[in-house]
Design an enzyme around this catalytic site. Structure first.
Site, short mmCIF file in Angstrom:
data_model
loop_
_atom_site.label_atom_id
_atom_site.label_comp_id
_atom_site.label_asym_id
_atom_site.label_seq_id
_atom_site.Cartn_x
_atom_site.Cartn_y
_atom_site.Cartn_z
CG ASP A 130 30.46 85.82 123.63
OD1 ASP A 130 29.52 85.19 123.10
OD2 ASP A 130 30.36 87.00 123.98
CG HIS A 131 31.97 79.48 125.78
ND1 HIS A 131 31.33 78.26 125.89
CD2 HIS A 131 32.64 79.44 124.60
CE1 HIS A 131 31.62 77.52 124.84
NE2 HIS A 131 32.41 78.21 124.03
N PRO A 132 29.70 82.24 128.43
CG PRO A 132 28.02 81.09 129.58
CD PRO A 132 28.84 81.04 128.33
CG MET A 133 34.03 85.35 130.58
SD MET A 133 35.61 85.71 129.80
CE MET A 133 35.58 87.50 129.78
#
Length: 224
Positions: free
Chosen positions: A91-94
């Site tokens: 995941d990305h740090p959304m």
């Protein structure tokens, strides 16, 4: 099973030699072009050409076809993973102001700052679990922290975002149940039999029955 798991810290895709298709109790067959980092493989396992396996375990007899991408996952015995699948995509740090790599892979951009170890550890801790004797069709995606139960089938192109019960057939985006593979009693008996824990000699002795008998007849013969 007496064969030991083999741990591989790092394989550069440009250094993987061509190998045959004969599988081995000694460890995995890893085909050319693969990247393998910090992963463990049981006997009779196989990694298809051009695949990437990161921080993962493939239990005995599990395999993935070409161009699979497996991260932070435990792949159960006899799992059948088709080409172009992705398991445990990171995941990305959304929630942050930016999603970009520079937040956590910072050493690629600056010499005076380390990568974000906490974020990378968070990623690695979000384990995906693929149960024994499962079948993931072409192009399936399985999200982090999802468990797929024993004997489940995931149709090609599905995106699995939640846990899957044993022996369930799933399809769609997001994946939804289509139907159970077997009646509940058969599925429960297969779980109890747990033939995937048999040793190599037991599997060979039962091979012709595996080929010729439907699940209920197989259970009658081996479970009574």
């Amino acid at each position: 099973m007496n064969a030991q798991k083999q741990r591989i810290e790092n394989i550069d895709p440009d250094q993987v030699p061509a190998r045959g298709h004969r599988l081995s109790a000694d460890g995995p067959v890893i085909h050319p072009g693969c990247q393998v980092v910090n992963s463990t493989f049981g006997p009779w396992t196989e990694v298809g050409e051009g695949s990437r396996v990161l921080n993962s375990t493939l239990e005995a007899y599990a395999y993935c076809d070409r161009l699979s991408d497996i991260a932070n996952a435990t792949v159960g015995k006899f799992a059948n993973i088709a080409a172009l699948t992705r398991i445990g995509p990171t995941d990305h740090p959304m929630e942050n102001a930016s999603l970009h790599h520079f937040l956590y892979r910072s050493t690629r951009y600056w010499d005076d700052i380390a990568d974000d170890a906490d974020f990378m550890a968070h990623r690695a801790g979000r384990r995906t679990v693929i149960g024994p004797d499962t079948w993931l069709g072409h192009g399936v995606i399985v999200k982090p922290e999802v468990t797929i139960g024993a004997g489940a089938i995931i149709a090609s192109g599905a995106v699995v975002t939640r846990d899957v019960p044993p022996y369930m057939i799933m399809a769609g985006i997001p994946a939804q149940p289509l139907r159970p593979r077997f009646a509940p009693g058969i599925a429960d008996r297969l779980m109890a039999l747990a033939w995937w824990d048999w040793n190599h000699a037991q599997l060979r002795a039962a091979l012709l029955d595996f080929r010729s008998l439907k699940a209920e007849a197989f259970l009658e013969r081996y479970q009574g």
